[in-house]
Design a protein around this motif. Structure first.
Motif, mmCIF file in Angstrom:
data_model
loop_
_atom_site.group_PDB
_atom_site.id
_atom_site.type_symbol
_atom_site.label_atom_id
_atom_site.label_comp_id
_atom_site.label_asym_id
_atom_site.label_seq_id
_atom_site.Cartn_x
_atom_site.Cartn_y
_atom_site.Cartn_z
ATOM 1 N N ARG A 6 1.108 -1.168 0.028
ATOM 2 C CA ARG A 6 -0.189 -0.010 0.077
ATOM 3 C C ARG A 6 0.882 1.162 -0.102
ATOM 4 O O ARG A 6 0.526 2.100 -0.701
ATOM 5 N N PHE A 7 1.980 1.237 0.764
ATOM 6 C CA PHE A 7 2.797 2.300 0.676
ATOM 7 C C PHE A 7 3.458 2.715 -0.519
ATOM 8 O O PHE A 7 3.511 3.742 -0.967
ATOM 9 N N LEU A 8 3.881 1.410 -1.347
ATOM 10 C CA LEU A 8 4.522 1.535 -2.588
ATOM 11 C C LEU A 8 3.546 2.373 -3.466
ATOM 12 O O LEU A 8 3.882 2.960 -4.354
ATOM 13 N N GLU A 9 2.405 1.803 -3.610
ATOM 14 C CA GLU A 9 1.161 2.422 -4.202
ATOM 15 C C GLU A 9 0.854 3.855 -4.046
ATOM 16 O O GLU A 9 0.784 4.601 -5.193
ATOM 17 N N ASP A 10 1.084 3.996 -2.797
ATOM 18 C CA ASP A 10 0.846 5.636 -2.459
ATOM 19 C C ASP A 10 2.075 6.392 -3.048
ATOM 20 O O ASP A 10 1.619 7.642 -3.553
ATOM 21 N N ARG A 11 3.039 5.905 -3.215
ATOM 22 C CA ARG A 11 4.303 6.760 -3.610
ATOM 23 C C ARG A 11 4.625 6.421 -5.153
ATOM 24 O O ARG A 11 5.410 6.843 -5.542
ATOM 25 N N ARG A 12 3.572 5.862 -5.793
ATOM 26 C CA ARG A 12 3.854 5.360 -7.325
ATOM 27 C C ARG A 12 4.085 6.436 -8.051
ATOM 28 O O ARG A 12 4.950 6.630 -8.767
ATOM 29 N N ARG A 13 2.991 7.377 -8.105
ATOM 30 C CA ARG A 13 2.877 8.584 -8.929
ATOM 31 C C ARG A 13 4.298 9.493 -8.789
ATOM 32 O O ARG A 13 4.824 9.731 -9.858
ATOM 33 N N SER A 14 4.834 9.704 -7.531
ATOM 34 C CA SER A 14 5.878 10.528 -7.484
ATOM 35 C C SER A 14 7.185 9.931 -7.860
ATOM 36 O O SER A 14 8.160 10.386 -8.524
ATOM 37 N N THR A 15 7.177 8.440 -7.684
ATOM 38 C CA THR A 15 8.470 7.517 -7.850
ATOM 39 C C THR A 15 8.415 7.633 -9.440
ATOM 40 O O THR A 15 9.596 7.978 -10.216
ATOM 41 N N VAL A 16 7.289 7.588 -10.396
ATOM 42 C CA VAL A 16 7.418 7.652 -11.756
ATOM 43 C C VAL A 16 7.724 9.089 -12.303
ATOM 44 O O VAL A 16 8.667 9.220 -13.196
ATOM 45 N N TRP A 17 7.507 10.011 -11.502
ATOM 46 C CA TRP A 17 7.871 11.388 -12.057
ATOM 47 C C TRP A 17 9.450 11.683 -11.517
ATOM 48 O O TRP A 17 10.075 12.067 -12.493
ATOM 49 N N TRP A 18 9.927 11.208 -10.696
ATOM 50 C CA TRP A 18 11.175 10.917 -10.160
ATOM 51 C C TRP A 18 11.897 10.192 -11.148
ATOM 52 O O TRP A 18 13.050 10.840 -11.720
ATOM 53 N N SER A 19 11.639 9.066 -11.690
ATOM 54 C CA SER A 19 12.388 8.439 -12.540
ATOM 55 C C SER A 19 12.481 9.033 -13.931
ATOM 56 O O SER A 19 13.464 8.909 -14.518
ATOM 57 N N GLY A 20 11.482 9.687 -14.443
ATOM 58 C CA GLY A 20 11.308 10.318 -15.474
ATOM 59 C C GLY A 20 12.400 11.478 -15.654
ATOM 60 O O GLY A 20 13.257 11.891 -16.710
ATOM 61 N N GLY A 21 12.416 12.318 -14.453
ATOM 62 C CA GLY A 21 13.263 13.697 -14.161
ATOM 63 C C GLY A 21 14.778 13.116 -14.241
ATOM 64 O O GLY A 21 15.696 13.704 -14.818
ATOM 65 N N VAL A 22 15.102 11.905 -13.544
ATOM 66 C CA VAL A 22 16.408 11.447 -13.396
ATOM 67 C C VAL A 22 16.920 11.150 -14.730
ATOM 68 O O VAL A 22 18.029 11.537 -15.198
ATOM 69 N N ALA A 23 16.010 10.329 -15.556
ATOM 70 C CA ALA A 23 16.346 9.729 -16.996
ATOM 71 C C ALA A 23 16.764 10.920 -17.913
ATOM 72 O O ALA A 23 17.782 11.032 -18.462
ATOM 73 N N ALA A 24 15.734 12.207 -17.421
ATOM 74 C CA ALA A 24 16.177 13.372 -18.676
ATOM 75 C C ALA A 24 17.440 13.962 -18.359
ATOM 76 O O ALA A 24 18.058 14.303 -18.968
ATOM 77 N N TYR A 25 17.577 14.164 -16.757
ATOM 78 C CA TYR A 25 18.888 14.873 -16.547
ATOM 79 C C TYR A 25 20.084 14.026 -17.000
ATOM 80 O O TYR A 25 21.026 14.495 -17.548
ATOM 81 N N VAL A 26 20.162 12.841 -16.831
ATOM 82 C CA VAL A 26 21.070 11.983 -17.307
ATOM 83 C C VAL A 26 21.437 12.211 -19.086
ATOM 84 O O VAL A 26 22.449 12.246 -19.568
ATOM 85 N N ALA A 27 20.198 12.031 -19.712
ATOM 86 C CA ALA A 27 20.305 12.262 -21.094
ATOM 87 C C ALA A 27 20.803 13.683 -21.601
ATOM 88 O O ALA A 27 21.428 13.701 -22.478
ATOM 89 N N VAL A 28 20.069 14.588 -21.229
ATOM 90 C CA VAL A 28 20.917 16.008 -20.996
ATOM 91 C C VAL A 28 22.198 16.058 -20.789
ATOM 92 O O VAL A 28 23.040 16.754 -21.734
#
Length: 266
Positions: A6-28
């Motif tokens: 349940r805790f993982l589910e609660d944090r799922r959306r923020s984790t997805v955004w963080w993952s996208g942000g980190v991937a974008a930072y690495v790429a740029v």
């Protein structure tokens, strides 16, 4: 493991955004390497910087910043990546107990036939799982976006992966500090402030000690020294960046478990 899931589910959306942000930072960030690699004089410019500043950005005179290993260490692993992983882990750790207690959801959870110890342990492992998942995304991003720009030439792949998870363990350590502070006080703001203070003071202590021979020994009191003392991309894998954060994280979990089971909830 319903509490864990349940805790993982609660944090799922923020984790997805963080993952996208980190991937974008690495790429740029990686896309800028060809301009650094072919810029004359930049190596001398970096070498002439004060030792304090070079320590803050994770640069060294032994490994050229124009080399792939030096660029990744200075631009990714030296400061930005550990800070990103640290902020993510601190947010998750502060919310796990302290934030949940403040918003009233923890009281509702504990009204079920579950013990405080079980709630705390499962939520701590959920914070570990979240931090690890972001570390995996980071490693995958680096392995994907580094080859097109020549950033894996001469770089040890096991060393690269180890460096990512050293940064993950470093961030998780601060998340564990926030977790313990939240379990101790029941306040998310106190948890965040405690972990942030440890991170900032540790970084400044490492930088100041690097610039002074008389204070050099103080670097060993800084988590940043244990994390960034070796460029694992070029110098091989070290155990210290893993052992120290893991030991501190386990200690923080134990402190959180002890304090949470004994105090009155807000």
């Amino acid at each position: 493991m319903r509490i864990f899931g349940r805790f993982l589910e609660d944090r799922r959306r923020s984790t997805v955004w963080w993952s996208g942000g980190v991937a974008a930072y690495v790429a740029v960030n990686n896309a800028f390497y060809p301009t650094i690699k072919n810029t004359a004089g930049i190596e001398n410019l970096v070498k002439n910087l004060p030792d304090t500043f070079k320590t803050l950005i994770g640069s060294s005179d032994q490994i050229l910043i124009t080399s792939p290993a030096g660029y990744l260490q200075g631009r990714v692993f030296g400061l930005i990546l550990p800070v990103l992983l640290l902020v993510f882990a601190v947010g998750a750790g502060a919310y796990a107990i302290g934030g949940s207690e403040e918003d009233g959801t923890l009281e509702l959870l504990l009204s079920n036939p579950v013990t405080r110890g079980r709630v705390l342990i499962e939520r701590f492992f959920a914070v570990v799982a979240l931090s690890t998942s972001l570390g995996i995304i980071t490693a995958a991003s680096l392995l994907t976006f580094s080859p097109p720009f020549g950033l894996l030439e001469g770089v040890s792949i096991p060393g690269l992966v180890a460096a990512v998870f050293a940064a993950t363990a470093f961030g998780l350590m601060h998340g564990a500090i926030a977790f313990a502070a939240g379990a101790w006080t029941g306040h998310r703001s106190v948890a965040i402030a405690t972990a942030t203070t440890v991170a900032v003071v540790g970084n400044l202590l490492n930088a100041v000690a690097a610039a002074s021979a008389s204070l050099h020994i103080l670097r060993f009191a800084s988590p940043w020294h244990w994390y960034g003392g070796r460029n694992m991309l070029a110098q091989g894998i070290a155990l210290e960046p893993f052992l120290v954060p893991i030991a501190v994280s386990v200690l923080c979990a134990a402190v959180g478990w002890w304090s949470f089971r004994r105090r009155d909830l807000h």
